[in-house]
Design a protein around this motif. Structure first.
Motif, PDB file in Angstrom:
ATOM      1  N   ASP A   1     -98.888  -8.699 -11.347  1.00 35.68           N
ATOM      2  CA  ASP A   1     -99.534  -9.686 -10.475  1.00 35.68           C
ATOM      3  C   ASP A   1     -99.785  -9.121  -9.075  1.00 35.68           C
ATOM      4  OD1 ASP A   1     -96.753  -9.704 -10.050  1.00 35.68           O
ATOM      5  OD2 ASP A   1     -96.764 -11.783  -9.351  1.00 35.68           O
ATOM      6  N   VAL A   2     -98.883  -8.273  -8.605  1.00 39.98           N
ATOM      7  CA  VAL A   2     -99.058  -7.649  -7.292  1.00 39.98           C
ATOM      8  C   VAL A   2    -100.273  -6.713  -7.319  1.00 39.98           C
ATOM      9  CG1 VAL A   2     -98.035  -6.083  -5.594  1.00 39.98           C
ATOM     10  CG2 VAL A   2     -96.623  -7.853  -6.662  1.00 39.98           C
TER      11      VAL A   2
ATOM     12  N   SER B   1    -107.860  -7.431  -6.349  1.00 36.79           N
ATOM     13  CA  SER B   1    -108.782  -8.559  -6.187  1.00 36.79           C
ATOM     14  C   SER B   1    -109.449  -8.570  -4.812  1.00 36.79           C
ATOM     15  CB  SER B   1    -108.042  -9.885  -6.397  1.00 36.79           C
ATOM     16  OG  SER B   1    -107.191 -10.162  -5.284  1.00 36.79           O
ATOM     17  N   GLN B   2    -108.906  -7.824  -3.883  1.00 38.74           N
ATOM     18  CA  GLN B   2    -109.443  -7.789  -2.527  1.00 38.74           C
ATOM     19  C   GLN B   2    -110.558  -6.762  -2.368  1.00 38.74           C
ATOM     20  OE1 GLN B   2    -106.252  -7.921   0.460  1.00 38.74           O
ATOM     21  NE2 GLN B   2    -104.889  -8.363  -1.251  1.00 38.74           N
TER      22      GLN B   2
ATOM     23  N   TRP C   1    -103.458  -8.693  -7.420  1.00 41.54           N
ATOM     24  CA  TRP C   1    -103.757  -9.244  -6.090  1.00 41.54           C
ATOM     25  C   TRP C   1    -104.381  -8.174  -5.189  1.00 41.54           C
ATOM     26  CZ3 TRP C   1    -101.118  -7.867  -1.484  1.00 41.54           C
ATOM     27  CH2 TRP C   1    -101.512  -8.593  -0.354  1.00 41.54           C
TER      28      TRP C   1
ATOM     29  N   TYR D   1    -107.568  -0.431  -2.969  1.00 42.47           N
ATOM     30  CA  TYR D   1    -106.234  -1.018  -3.138  1.00 42.47           C
ATOM     31  C   TYR D   1    -105.120  -0.027  -2.837  1.00 42.47           C
ATOM     32  CZ  TYR D   1    -105.394   1.176  -7.708  1.00 42.47           C
ATOM     33  OH  TYR D   1    -105.166   2.075  -8.707  1.00 42.47           O
TER      34      TYR D   1
END
Length: 101
Positions: free
Chosen positions: A69-70, A76-77, A73, A81
């Motif tokens: 999940d990290v 997703s930006q 996230w 990353y």
């Protein structure tokens, strides 16, 4: 001793006399070095110090295990990353170093 400046590619030849002077300086113990013209690096110096604007730390490739999940996230930006991971870790590192000081 006066300041001597040379341009790159215009250095004088390394004579035997200069080699002997460099050897003598290299063998001189630290206790004999005259630091009287260098101001002390006290707290006031470090309060106003700034990182060299040309400083760029080297990168080291590594493998880390990150919660799914990290990672989702971070990705997703948008692109970058790994750069964001580094920025988050650097911020935590600097905060930790600052808290200890």
């Amino acid at each position: 001793m006066s300041m001597v400046r040379y341009k790159q590619g215009e250095l004088p030849p390394l004579t035997e006399e200069r080699k002997a002077e460099l050897k003598a300086l290299a063998e001189m113990p630290d206790s004999e070095i005259d630091y009287s013209d260098i101001p002390p690096l006290d707290e006031s110096f470090w309060k106003n110090a700034v990182r060299n604007p040309f400083y760029k730390p080297t990168k080291t490739s590594t493998t880390v295990r990150v919660d799914t999940d990290v990672l989702a996230w971070l990705k997703s930006q948008g692109k970058g990353y790994q750069t964001r991971i580094n920025a988050i870790l650097r911020e935590a590192m600097l905060r930790s170093l600052h808290d200890k000081g």
